[in-house]
Scaffold this motif. Structure first.
Motif, PDB file in Angstrom:
ATOM      1  N   ASN A   1     -29.006  -2.025  15.405  1.00 54.69           N
ATOM      2  CA  ASN A   1     -30.514  -2.285  13.264  1.00 54.69           C
ATOM      3  C   ASN A   1     -31.273  -0.587  13.639  1.00 54.69           C
ATOM      4  OD1 ASN A   1     -29.565  -4.848  14.154  1.00 54.69           O
ATOM      5  ND2 ASN A   1     -31.146  -5.874  14.330  1.00 54.69           N
ATOM      6  N   TRP A   2     -31.213   0.500  14.218  1.00 54.96           N
ATOM      7  CA  TRP A   2     -32.110   1.354  14.188  1.00 54.96           C
ATOM      8  C   TRP A   2     -31.215   2.623  13.226  1.00 54.96           C
ATOM      9  CZ3 TRP A   2     -35.131   2.381  19.368  1.00 54.96           C
ATOM     10  CH2 TRP A   2     -36.367   1.329  18.863  1.00 54.96           C
ATOM     11  N   PHE A   3     -29.937   1.653  13.269  1.00 51.76           N
ATOM     12  CA  PHE A   3     -28.646   2.791  13.422  1.00 51.76           C
ATOM     13  C   PHE A   3     -28.526   2.269  11.787  1.00 51.76           C
ATOM     14  CE2 PHE A   3     -24.278   4.305  12.742  1.00 51.76           C
ATOM     15  CZ  PHE A   3     -24.607   5.710  12.397  1.00 51.76           C
ATOM     16  N   ALA A   4     -28.484   0.885  11.585  1.00 50.46           N
ATOM     17  CA  ALA A   4     -27.841   0.784   9.893  1.00 50.46           C
ATOM     18  C   ALA A   4     -28.980   0.848   9.617  1.00 50.46           C
ATOM     19  CB  ALA A   4     -27.980  -0.827  10.560  1.00 50.46           C
ATOM     20  N   PHE A   5     -30.399   0.373   9.932  1.00 49.68           N
ATOM     21  CA  PHE A   5     -31.312   0.655   8.964  1.00 49.68           C
ATOM     22  C   PHE A   5     -31.784   2.462   9.090  1.00 49.68           C
ATOM     23  CE2 PHE A   5     -32.550  -3.393  10.564  1.00 49.68           C
ATOM     24  CZ  PHE A   5     -32.441  -4.370  10.002  1.00 49.68           C
ATOM     25  N   GLY A   6     -31.818   3.054   9.493  1.00 54.62           N
ATOM     26  CA  GLY A   6     -31.672   4.259   9.651  1.00 54.62           C
ATOM     27  C   GLY A   6     -30.904   5.261   8.454  1.00 54.62           C
ATOM     28  N   LEU A   7     -29.193   4.685   8.563  1.00 55.71           N
ATOM     29  CA  LEU A   7     -28.109   5.002   7.067  1.00 55.71           C
ATOM     30  C   LEU A   7     -29.163   4.346   5.732  1.00 55.71           C
ATOM     31  CD1 LEU A   7     -24.864   4.287   8.929  1.00 55.71           C
ATOM     32  CD2 LEU A   7     -26.546   6.983   8.735  1.00 55.71           C
ATOM     33  N   ALA A   8     -29.308   3.422   5.549  1.00 49.48           N
ATOM     34  CA  ALA A   8     -29.792   2.581   4.528  1.00 49.48           C
ATOM     35  C   ALA A   8     -30.885   3.109   4.079  1.00 49.48           C
ATOM     36  CB  ALA A   8     -29.842   1.304   4.464  1.00 49.48           C
ATOM     37  N   LEU A   9     -31.602   3.733   5.228  1.00 45.96           N
ATOM     38  CA  LEU A   9     -32.822   4.507   4.719  1.00 45.96           C
ATOM     39  C   LEU A   9     -33.072   5.529   4.125  1.00 45.96           C
ATOM     40  CD1 LEU A   9     -36.176   3.366   7.122  1.00 45.96           C
ATOM     41  CD2 LEU A   9     -35.869   3.252   4.542  1.00 45.96           C
ATOM     42  N   ALA A  10     -31.969   6.584   4.737  1.00 42.33           N
ATOM     43  CA  ALA A  10     -31.399   8.155   4.318  1.00 42.33           C
ATOM     44  C   ALA A  10     -30.715   8.613   3.155  1.00 42.33           C
ATOM     45  CB  ALA A  10     -30.539   8.633   6.044  1.00 42.33           C
ATOM     46  N   PHE A  11     -29.729   7.511   3.446  1.00 42.96           N
ATOM     47  CA  PHE A  11     -28.005   7.567   2.269  1.00 42.96           C
ATOM     48  C   PHE A  11     -28.135   6.169   0.869  1.00 42.96           C
ATOM     49  CE2 PHE A  11     -27.294  10.089   6.283  1.00 42.96           C
ATOM     50  CZ  PHE A  11     -27.269  11.284   5.291  1.00 42.96           C
ATOM     51  N   GLY A  12     -28.601   5.416   1.506  1.00 39.69           N
ATOM     52  CA  GLY A  12     -28.133   3.593   0.620  1.00 39.69           C
ATOM     53  C   GLY A  12     -29.295   3.308   0.395  1.00 39.69           C
ATOM     54  N   ASP A  13     -29.304   1.560   0.135  1.00 43.34           N
ATOM     55  CA  ASP A  13     -30.900   0.825   0.449  1.00 43.34           C
ATOM     56  C   ASP A  13     -30.430  -0.169   1.707  1.00 43.34           C
ATOM     57  OD1 ASP A  13     -29.398  -1.407  -1.156  1.00 43.34           O
ATOM     58  OD2 ASP A  13     -28.170  -0.028  -1.953  1.00 43.34           O
ATOM     59  N   MET A  14     -32.165  -0.566   1.306  1.00 45.79           N
ATOM     60  CA  MET A  14     -31.812  -1.777   2.557  1.00 45.79           C
ATOM     61  C   MET A  14     -31.004  -3.079   2.223  1.00 45.79           C
ATOM     62  SD  MET A  14     -32.737  -2.114   5.376  1.00 45.79           S
ATOM     63  CE  MET A  14     -34.461  -0.248   5.760  1.00 45.79           C
ATOM     64  N   THR A  15     -31.274  -3.581   0.979  1.00 43.48           N
ATOM     65  CA  THR A  15     -30.982  -4.610  -0.048  1.00 43.48           C
ATOM     66  C   THR A  15     -29.097  -5.268   0.754  1.00 43.48           C
ATOM     67  OG1 THR A  15     -31.821  -5.066  -1.668  1.00 43.48           O
ATOM     68  CG2 THR A  15     -30.570  -6.313  -1.681  1.00 43.48           C
ATOM     69  N   THR A  16     -28.440  -3.510   0.651  1.00 50.13           N
ATOM     70  CA  THR A  16     -27.079  -3.964   1.061  1.00 50.13           C
ATOM     71  C   THR A  16     -26.951  -4.145   2.529  1.00 50.13           C
ATOM     72  OG1 THR A  16     -27.013  -1.804  -0.369  1.00 50.13           O
ATOM     73  CG2 THR A  16     -25.504  -2.721   0.918  1.00 50.13           C
ATOM     74  N   VAL A  17     -27.712  -3.413   3.468  1.00 45.78           N
ATOM     75  CA  VAL A  17     -27.905  -3.344   4.338  1.00 45.78           C
ATOM     76  C   VAL A  17     -28.109  -5.163   5.464  1.00 45.78           C
ATOM     77  CG1 VAL A  17     -28.754  -3.625   7.263  1.00 45.78           C
ATOM     78  CG2 VAL A  17     -28.786  -0.663   5.532  1.00 45.78           C
ATOM     79  N   LEU A  18     -28.866  -5.641   4.642  1.00 47.70           N
ATOM     80  CA  LEU A  18     -29.469  -7.293   4.764  1.00 47.70           C
ATOM     81  C   LEU A  18     -28.130  -8.041   4.255  1.00 47.70           C
ATOM     82  CD1 LEU A  18     -33.267  -7.583   4.264  1.00 47.70           C
ATOM     83  CD2 LEU A  18     -31.536  -7.004   6.682  1.00 47.70           C
ATOM     84  N   THR A  19     -27.512  -7.734   3.466  1.00 51.67           N
ATOM     85  CA  THR A  19     -26.293  -8.558   2.232  1.00 51.67           C
ATOM     86  C   THR A  19     -25.115  -7.594   2.086  1.00 51.67           C
ATOM     87  OG1 THR A  19     -27.387  -8.242   0.380  1.00 51.67           O
ATOM     88  CG2 THR A  19     -27.883 -10.121   1.726  1.00 51.67           C
TER      89      THR A  19
END
Length: 354
Positions: free
Chosen positions: A278-296
């Protein structure tokens, strides 16, 4: 299915040797066999209604009671009155992520309470067969999970050379995001609450539900299979609507974590892998993507399965190797388990309530 326990079930039932004499070591070993993690409910209070009521309690708590409680606390503490913003997973804000993570984190005390009140076992037996968190093993598994993640990233490079969508899916990955106050708030939520959120999910699915399944069935092979597969399936299902490859990814994680619970005798490995993932997935979202995409997540590809299997299998092998190297048990000491319940059947020299 089982209606009996390897331990004397009702309070006050004598278990001394014939003639009232204390049991010998051989008699104790026969009367109180060591139990694996998924079998620990068999030493608790018995009754078909207990696991049924327990599952209903955790489902109700997860779906209704805990989220409402968190929402009420959040509103009172922050003064936020826009409930729609807090619960909107289509446009995730830091307060939304904090709300979701705190709700999941509270699954841990919920499981502890159900275990104590319905099954007559102290909450620490939901952590491991020791019974407590084996912190050295947990830290070792955290390091091992990083190695497994690196192995999966290497596999993802290979898969991406065949089909970039197999790794990226529908996510839009561009340049580095700007660091804003929203990014800062997200980062604080992720760093502080992810370990508690991951632990809450593991205590429910690999903890309570695993012990419920393992306590129902008598045949060891059936008990182990159901104790691994059923919670893994429910874990994947609990994430809501998702594409089949995404569902398989979560199901595979649940299978690996479930196998490790039984083979290592505790939740440490599953929690460590869950936190790092989860740290890795959320970290990628914060750095390069967005949090909504990670959760859904959407747009999964079956070519991502080799990436998933690489991580799970590497972690499984390394975590088991570390467990063997540290000489940790995967069985509960029956005398400790009985004393923990405050009842000492035929243990003349054992103090109660330890």
């Amino acid at each position: 299915m089982s209606g009996t326990s390897p331990y004397p079930p009702p309070p006050g039932t004598p278990a001394a040797a014939p003639g009232g004499m204390p049991m010998s070591e051989e008699e104790r070993a026969a009367a109180y066999p060591p139990l694996e993690y998924h079998q620990l409910h068999r030493a608790g209070d018995r009754g078909w209604w207990r696991p049924v009521l327990g599952v209903l309690a955790v489902v109700l708590g997860m779906q209704v009671v805990l989220p409402l409680g968190v929402l009420a606390v959040g509103l009172g503490a922050t003064g936020v009155v826009d409930v729609d913003t807090i619960v909107d997973t289509k446009d995730v804000q830091p307060v939304t992520l904090a709300y979701l993570m705190t709700s999941l984190a509270l699954l841990t005390p919920l499981v502890w309470g159900v275990t104590r009140l319905l099954h007559g076992l102290k909450p620490r037996w939901t952590t491991s067969v020791l019974p407590r968190m084996r912190w050295g093993y947990f830290l070792a598994c955290t390091g091992v999970s990083v190695l497994a993640l690196i192995a999966s990233m290497a596999m993802s490079v290979l898969v991406a050379s065949i089909d970039p969508d197999a790794v990226i899916g529908d996510s839009e990955v561009g340049g580095l995001n700007a660091f804003t106050s929203t990014t800062r708030d997200f980062l604080l939520v992720v760093v502080l609450l992810t370990p508690l959120q991951a632990a809450g999910e593991e205590y429910l699915f690999r903890g309570y539900l695993t012990q419920v399944a393992g306590g129902i069935f008598d045949r060891p092979a059936v008990a182990r299979t159901v104790a691994v597969v059923a919670p893994a399936f429910l874990f994947a299902l609990a994430h809501g609507a998702q594409d089949p490859p995404v569902f398989f990814d979560r199901f595979a994680f649940g299978l690996a974590a479930g196998v490790l619970v039984i083979l290592t005798g505790g939740l440490e490995a599953g929690i460590a892998l869950h936190v790092v993932n989860n740290w890795f997935a959320f970290g990628l979202a914060l750095a390069f993507g967005d949090m909504t995409t990670v959760l859904t997540p959407t747009g999964g590809s079956w070519l991502s399965i080799p990436v998933t299997l690489t991580q799970e299998l590497v972690f499984l092998g390394l975590a088991l190797a570390v467990h063997r190297g540290m000489r940790l048990s995967r069985h509960a000491d029956p005398s400790v388990l009985i004393r923990s319940r405050g009842r000492v059947y035929g243990f003349a020299s054992a103090p109660q309530g330890s």
